[in-house]
Motif scaffolding. Sequence first.
Motif, PDB file in Angstrom:
ATOM      1  N   ILE A  76       0.819  -1.203  -0.571  1.00 57.88           N
ATOM      2  CA  ILE A  76      -0.135   0.127   0.400  1.00 57.88           C
ATOM      3  C   ILE A  76       0.919   0.980  -0.032  1.00 57.88           C
ATOM      4  CG2 ILE A  76      -1.423   0.980   1.819  1.00 57.88           C
ATOM      5  CD1 ILE A  76      -2.432  -1.100   2.359  1.00 57.88           C
ATOM      6  N   ILE A  77       1.781   1.635   0.592  1.00 56.65           N
ATOM      7  CA  ILE A  77       2.475   2.387   0.784  1.00 56.65           C
ATOM      8  C   ILE A  77       3.285   2.624  -0.199  1.00 56.65           C
ATOM      9  CG2 ILE A  77       5.260   3.135   2.015  1.00 56.65           C
ATOM     10  CD1 ILE A  77       4.248   1.972   4.634  1.00 56.65           C
ATOM     11  N   GLU A  78       4.031   1.631  -1.335  1.00 57.76           N
ATOM     12  CA  GLU A  78       4.161   1.597  -2.268  1.00 57.76           C
ATOM     13  C   GLU A  78       3.521   2.435  -3.319  1.00 57.76           C
ATOM     14  OE1 GLU A  78       7.983  -2.031  -1.157  1.00 57.76           O
ATOM     15  OE2 GLU A  78       5.884  -2.534  -2.827  1.00 57.76           O
ATOM     16  N   VAL A  79       2.407   1.530  -3.180  1.00 54.81           N
ATOM     17  CA  VAL A  79       1.684   2.415  -4.586  1.00 54.81           C
ATOM     18  C   VAL A  79       1.831   3.972  -4.517  1.00 54.81           C
ATOM     19  CG1 VAL A  79      -0.486   1.863  -5.604  1.00 54.81           C
ATOM     20  CG2 VAL A  79       0.045  -0.008  -5.007  1.00 54.81           C
ATOM     21  N   LEU A  80       1.252   3.893  -3.369  1.00 60.34           N
ATOM     22  CA  LEU A  80       0.871   5.672  -2.733  1.00 60.34           C
ATOM     23  C   LEU A  80       1.770   6.186  -3.206  1.00 60.34           C
ATOM     24  CD1 LEU A  80      -1.103   4.938   0.769  1.00 60.34           C
ATOM     25  CD2 LEU A  80      -1.665   5.832  -1.767  1.00 60.34           C
ATOM     26  N   LEU A  81       3.687   6.100  -2.821  1.00 57.99           N
ATOM     27  CA  LEU A  81       4.954   6.359  -3.310  1.00 57.99           C
ATOM     28  C   LEU A  81       4.613   6.854  -4.660  1.00 57.99           C
ATOM     29  CD1 LEU A  81       7.370   5.667  -0.745  1.00 57.99           C
ATOM     30  CD2 LEU A  81       6.560   7.722  -1.287  1.00 57.99           C
ATOM     31  N   GLY A  82       4.067   5.725  -5.281  1.00 62.70           N
ATOM     32  CA  GLY A  82       3.939   6.119  -7.032  1.00 62.70           C
ATOM     33  C   GLY A  82       3.048   7.037  -7.415  1.00 62.70           C
ATOM     34  N   VAL A  83       1.874   6.564  -6.681  1.00 59.61           N
ATOM     35  CA  VAL A  83       0.997   7.528  -7.194  1.00 59.61           C
ATOM     36  C   VAL A  83       1.373   9.111  -6.602  1.00 59.61           C
ATOM     37  CG1 VAL A  83      -1.449   8.443  -6.676  1.00 59.61           C
ATOM     38  CG2 VAL A  83      -0.746   6.067  -7.214  1.00 59.61           C
ATOM     39  N   ALA A  84       1.704   9.674  -5.681  1.00 60.71           N
ATOM     40  CA  ALA A  84       2.673  10.956  -5.662  1.00 60.71           C
ATOM     41  C   ALA A  84       3.042  12.059  -6.035  1.00 60.71           C
ATOM     42  CB  ALA A  84       2.306  10.804  -3.990  1.00 60.71           C
ATOM     43  N   LEU A  85       4.424  10.002  -6.470  1.00 64.16           N
ATOM     44  CA  LEU A  85       5.509  10.912  -7.751  1.00 64.16           C
ATOM     45  C   LEU A  85       5.191  10.978  -9.280  1.00 64.16           C
ATOM     46  CD1 LEU A  85       8.205   8.442  -6.191  1.00 64.16           C
ATOM     47  CD2 LEU A  85       8.412  11.097  -6.393  1.00 64.16           C
ATOM     48  N   LEU A  86       4.008   9.864  -9.510  1.00 59.79           N
ATOM     49  CA  LEU A  86       3.356  10.262 -10.910  1.00 59.79           C
ATOM     50  C   LEU A  86       2.278  11.721 -11.011  1.00 59.79           C
ATOM     51  CD1 LEU A  86       3.029   8.881 -13.541  1.00 59.79           C
ATOM     52  CD2 LEU A  86       0.755   7.693 -12.449  1.00 59.79           C
ATOM     53  N   VAL A  87       1.931  11.735 -10.248  1.00 59.65           N
ATOM     54  CA  VAL A  87       0.612  12.900 -10.476  1.00 59.65           C
ATOM     55  C   VAL A  87       1.758  14.483  -9.670  1.00 59.65           C
ATOM     56  CG1 VAL A  87      -0.818  12.535  -9.972  1.00 59.65           C
ATOM     57  CG2 VAL A  87       0.139  13.809  -7.668  1.00 59.65           C
ATOM     58  N   GLY A  88       2.877  13.788  -9.162  1.00 60.54           N
ATOM     59  CA  GLY A  88       3.767  15.572  -8.594  1.00 60.54           C
ATOM     60  C   GLY A  88       3.590  15.943  -7.608  1.00 60.54           C
ATOM     61  N   LEU A  89       3.293  15.311  -6.274  1.00 57.89           N
ATOM     62  CA  LEU A  89       2.529  15.815  -5.301  1.00 57.89           C
ATOM     63  C   LEU A  89       4.156  15.608  -4.308  1.00 57.89           C
ATOM     64  CD1 LEU A  89       0.335  16.955  -3.616  1.00 57.89           C
ATOM     65  CD2 LEU A  89      -0.051  14.488  -3.105  1.00 57.89           C
ATOM     66  N   ALA A  90       3.794  16.968  -3.876  1.00 59.38           N
ATOM     67  CA  ALA A  90       5.302  16.829  -2.506  1.00 59.38           C
ATOM     68  C   ALA A  90       6.403  15.807  -3.292  1.00 59.38           C
ATOM     69  CB  ALA A  90       4.660  16.067  -0.813  1.00 59.38           C
ATOM     70  N   VAL A  91       6.940  16.286  -4.502  1.00 59.22           N
ATOM     71  CA  VAL A  91       7.846  15.538  -5.048  1.00 59.22           C
ATOM     72  C   VAL A  91       9.160  14.921  -4.211  1.00 59.22           C
ATOM     73  CG1 VAL A  91       9.498  15.014  -7.443  1.00 59.22           C
ATOM     74  CG2 VAL A  91       6.993  15.487  -7.138  1.00 59.22           C
ATOM     75  N   ARG A  92      10.000  16.025  -3.906  1.00 61.43           N
ATOM     76  CA  ARG A  92      11.114  15.422  -3.351  1.00 61.43           C
ATOM     77  C   ARG A  92      10.971  15.137  -1.801  1.00 61.43           C
ATOM     78  NH1 ARG A  92      14.190  21.089  -2.702  1.00 61.43           N
ATOM     79  NH2 ARG A  92      15.459  20.128  -4.326  1.00 61.43           N
ATOM     80  N   VAL A  93       9.842  15.274  -0.642  1.00 57.34           N
ATOM     81  CA  VAL A  93       9.681  14.487  -0.240  1.00 57.34           C
ATOM     82  C   VAL A  93       9.398  12.729  -0.175  1.00 57.34           C
ATOM     83  CG1 VAL A  93       7.974  13.643   1.755  1.00 57.34           C
ATOM     84  CG2 VAL A  93       8.247  16.111   1.542  1.00 57.34           C
ATOM     85  N   MET A  94       8.833  12.448  -1.073  1.00 60.10           N
ATOM     86  CA  MET A  94       8.705  11.515  -1.832  1.00 60.10           C
ATOM     87  C   MET A  94      10.118  10.355  -2.406  1.00 60.10           C
ATOM     88  SD  MET A  94       5.742  10.803  -1.021  1.00 60.10           S
ATOM     89  CE  MET A  94       4.808  12.113  -0.174  1.00 60.10           C
ATOM     90  N   ALA A  95      10.593  11.691  -3.320  1.00 59.21           N
ATOM     91  CA  ALA A  95      12.003  11.053  -3.485  1.00 59.21           C
ATOM     92  C   ALA A  95      13.120  11.034  -2.243  1.00 59.21           C
ATOM     93  CB  ALA A  95      12.914  12.221  -3.823  1.00 59.21           C
ATOM     94  N   ALA A  96      12.531  11.703  -1.167  1.00 56.39           N
ATOM     95  CA  ALA A  96      14.029  11.303  -0.098  1.00 56.39           C
ATOM     96  C   ALA A  96      13.218   9.822   0.938  1.00 56.39           C
ATOM     97  CB  ALA A  96      13.657  12.444   1.037  1.00 56.39           C
TER      98      ALA A  96
END
Length: 182
Positions: A76-96
């Motif tokens: 679930i966490i992996e999919v949420l990370l992927g979706v957040a990155l896909l839409v470009g939400l909090a990109v720097r935080v998600m990358a970290a």
Amino acid sequence: MTLDQPTPRSFAYWTRFDRTEPGSWVALVLRIALAAIWIVFGASKITDLSESVRAVTAYQLFPYGLAVVIGSAQPIIEVLLGVALLVGLAVRVMAAISGVIFLIYIGGIISVWARGLRIDCGCFGNGGALAANQNTMYGWDILRDVGFVVLALLVFLWPRSRFSLDAVLFPAIPAHLDDDDE
């Protein structure tokens, strides 16, 4: 240095890509690649959480109850990370967060390798103990995850890209308004 040129110490330097710069296309490709990795990882496990739990349990790092929680939450966490990155939400935080998780995965693989366990890492589902005739792929798994850490670092360093919610919610700060240039 003039006020129009951001320095490596400034916030504007590290977030300088905006929707009009050619580099924002590269940042977009990097962001989508990282998003795709997380979505594929998570989607391959989310339909069978018991399999994900079995993969986490195979590492023999956690008590069974904690392995169940981790194995159930991980896809679930992996999919949420992927979706957040896909839409470009909090990109720097998600990358970290991505980089830290990949480092944890690397540590887990090194741990089972050092302890002589024979498992499939479970990165794409189907994790768990390997049969006697199956070979481990720890070296390749670690190398792959090191590549993912590098990708996460690149996304962290260049988070601003085209087609991102961050660009809409947090427009770039013009270099001449950045207080860090002092």
